[in-house]
Structures are given as C-alpha cells and as structure tokens.
Motif scaffolding. Sequence first.
Motif, short mmCIF file in Angstrom:
data_model
loop_
_atom_site.label_atom_id
_atom_site.label_comp_id
_atom_site.label_asym_id
_atom_site.label_seq_id
_atom_site.Cartn_x
_atom_site.Cartn_y
_atom_site.Cartn_z
N GLN A 90 0.82 -1.21 0.00
CA GLN A 90 0.00 0.00 0.00
C GLN A 90 0.85 1.26 0.00
O GLN A 90 0.56 2.23 -0.71
N VAL A 91 1.91 1.26 0.80
CA VAL A 91 2.80 2.43 0.87
C VAL A 91 3.48 2.66 -0.48
O VAL A 91 3.58 3.81 -0.95
N GLN A 92 3.92 1.59 -1.11
CA GLN A 92 4.55 1.73 -2.43
C GLN A 92 3.59 2.30 -3.46
O GLN A 92 3.96 3.16 -4.26
N ARG A 93 2.34 1.84 -3.44
CA ARG A 93 1.35 2.36 -4.38
C ARG A 93 1.05 3.83 -4.11
O ARG A 93 0.89 4.63 -5.03
N LEU A 118 1.53 6.90 -6.70
CA LEU A 118 0.43 7.80 -7.05
C LEU A 118 0.81 9.26 -6.78
O LEU A 118 0.55 10.14 -7.60
N ALA A 119 1.42 9.51 -5.63
CA ALA A 119 1.81 10.87 -5.27
C ALA A 119 2.87 11.41 -6.23
O ALA A 119 2.84 12.58 -6.62
N ILE A 170 9.75 -0.70 4.51
CA ILE A 170 8.93 0.52 4.45
C ILE A 170 9.79 1.74 4.76
O ILE A 170 9.68 2.79 4.10
N MET A 171 10.65 1.64 5.77
CA MET A 171 11.54 2.76 6.12
C MET A 171 12.45 3.11 4.95
O MET A 171 12.71 4.30 4.68
N ARG A 172 12.93 2.09 4.26
CA ARG A 172 13.81 2.34 3.11
C ARG A 172 13.03 3.01 1.97
O ARG A 172 13.54 3.91 1.30
N GLU A 173 11.79 2.57 1.76
CA GLU A 173 10.95 3.19 0.72
C GLU A 173 10.70 4.66 1.03
O GLU A 173 10.75 5.51 0.14
N ILE A 174 10.45 4.97 2.31
CA ILE A 174 10.22 6.36 2.70
C ILE A 174 11.48 7.19 2.51
O ILE A 174 11.43 8.32 2.01
#
Length: 428
Positions: free
Chosen positions: A38-41, A45-46, A70-74
Amino acid sequence: MRAASLLLVLAVFLHAYTVSTFYVVEINNVIGPYTLSQVQRAISLAEQNNGAVLLLLSTPGGLADTTLQIMREIGNSPVPVIGYVYPDYSYAWSAGTYILMSTHIAAMAPHTVIGSCQPIAGGTPINESKVLNALIGYLETVSSSYGRNGTFARLCITQNVNLNAEEALRYKVINLIAIDVGDLIRQINGTTILLRNKPTVLVVKATATVTVQPTLTETLQMWLSDPVVSSILSLLAFILLLAAFLTGHPAAAVAAIILLILSTFTILPTAWLGVALIIMGAVLIMAEALMGMPAHGAVAAVGAVLLVAGFLSTYPANVFGGELIRIENWWLIEAGLYINIAVLVGFLAFMVFKAVTVHRKRPPSEILTSLKGVEGVAIEDIGPDKPGFVKVFGEYWRAVANKPIKSGCRVRVVELRGDFLVVDSEEC
C-alpha cells in the motif's frame, strides 16, 4: 549581483515542493507485506500526481523485515511522506514507532502514545546484542537524519520507553501535535523538510485527500495474517487431514492441502500473491479434471475461485478502483487483460464441461446408497405379495417384485423401499 547570487543560493537550498493531493494510507492493523504494498502504491500515485503521502498510524506493530523495507521506501521517496498517529487515543508501538520516526514529518494526535520497540520472536523479547545493536544503529541514523532525538531511538529499543504526544514534542521526537488531519495540513504548510537529502519547502496548494484502499490481494493477505483466522485455518486443515486419513476421500486431502498452502501466503511478497493464486487455482482445476472429477467438481470449483481472485489481483488498483494515475503503453495492459479473461473463460468452460459430464453419470455414492440399477439373481420365488431373497453384490437382500419372478432369474433393482429391495426381472 550579490542579490542574484543570494537568490540562486536560496533556490538551491530552499527548493519548493507543491502538494495538490494527499494520498492517505490507513495503517490500523498489524504491519505486514500488504502494508508495504500500500505504501509503495501511495508513493507512486503521489509521484505521478504531484502529491504527498499521509500515513495514519494506529498499530501495535508488525513484521521487522517489512518495517525496514517501508523505512527504506520512505527514505528514497521522491515525494514527502508524513506520519501521523491518529485518531485520538490511538497508539503506534514497535514497528509503528519505527515508521513514524522515518517519515519526513512526524506528528501525533493529542492523546496518543509511541514506543516499546524491542523486537520479539515467537512471543519472546530478543536480547541478542547483534540484533539490538543493528536496529539501534539504524533507527538512530534515520531519526538523526531528520533532526530528531536519537537517544529515544535507543531507549525505546533497549528499555521499551513510551512517550505521549506532549513528551514526544518536548524531546524533539516528533515535529508537531495536530488535533485532526485538517489541522495537520494547515501546520505543515510552509515547513522545511529534508527530501532526498535536499532542504525542501512544503507548499500546500490544495487540501484534497484520497484514501489508498487495499487491493483484493492486500485484503486477502491481511485477512490471512489475522491470528484468529490463522488458528482456525490450522485447525480445519488438521481435521480435514484426519478425515482424509479415515475415509480416503481425495476431496478432504486436497482441501487440507489448500488450507496449509494458504497459511503460507502471509509471508509472500504481496506482488507475488496473485501469481500464486493463479497457479494454485489452475493446478486444482487440472488435477481434478485429469483424475476424472472424483470430488464431483468441488475441488475444481475452489480452483476456479482462486483463479478468478488471482487474475483480479494481478492488475493495479487503478484498473478497478479508478485511482488517478497515468500509465504509459496502456494498450499493453488492456491486451493482457483480454488475454487473461480469455484464458479464464476457457478454464471455467472446461471445468463446467467436465462437471456436467460427470454428473450425467451415476456416481458410486448413489449406487452404494440406493442400489438402483444394480443387477443380481433371485434366490427364491418372488412376487408382489411374496417377499424372497435375492443376491446383489454377493450379499443376500429381502426383495419384492411387481410381477412374479422365479428362483434363479436375473433381476435388476428398481429402488430401495425400507428394508426391502424392489426388483424387476431381467432374464429367466
């Protein structure tokens, strides 16, 4: 000349990012692979719609590997990611605290709590220095990069320290306290964040919010990860394995295997879950078809459900959810959709054909329960009012006939009526 140089320096060091839409991800359960998806999507989108990501945190924690991803994605996100412990009286413990401290802006509602970050394995806290020091070093580094209190990062792991909103703000663990989402958006307008190691001014152009809903795959994986559901599936699998052992029925064994395989889906990356469902559904359909439909279509029907779920979950959420996202080479996705629908329809048609073919035949269960159509031999003279014995399947049965039948004549069972067979004469 000096003014121009100053403006150039400000343009470089005070880069502006204009936000037109906030993409909201509600993390209100145990954090798992579906959360990462969900975070990646939301970030995608953003990025394509000049927006920012807002993570609403209300979670007891979750999987360590997923949290670190998730921390790495952020950290590598090209768009601002805002963490907000919300609604009021919520908490973001353990993995929730890790994620909050890794966001570009960290916020809490007034009566919320964060902390208790010591890792746990199998219900037991981990005290190995190798694991703890690795997590402490990483969380301290991430927190310090955003100017936050690195000491809390250490203490929440080693001593399970907890902070309420006022304490977290006072000790510079978070950036602000907001009453609600509207208040949060108003406060972050004009603030400076570190976006990809570049000081960036956040300019809120519009306050529109879009909730990034979980896809079919994410919802299924989230459901399977629930401890209650997992326990029920394990118990059902055990009961079905026992039933398969006692009865030898293939449907019970197949159902048990399905439940056991489904329980492993919780650790799969969400992106691969749809593919796994397709493969599993196709295998079940083909297996029962090739074995002559021993379960009378029950296994194939389960396979068809898994196949449909897999096909639907392999497409981006925007295809079925109407999310605003620009996709290049749309015709490729459209062509793939038509091809997959054709394959799916073919599988379903084949399954229906095999099921109809099997159900036109009399299943063994019907023969054993009613004996209708089974042939035998009369041991005694039989008539409408004169019961006698016939031999069917090597056993003796009491029988009556609609017309007189002599001993030794071949008979065919018409029906089972109470304790008597009703028979007709085949040959004599």
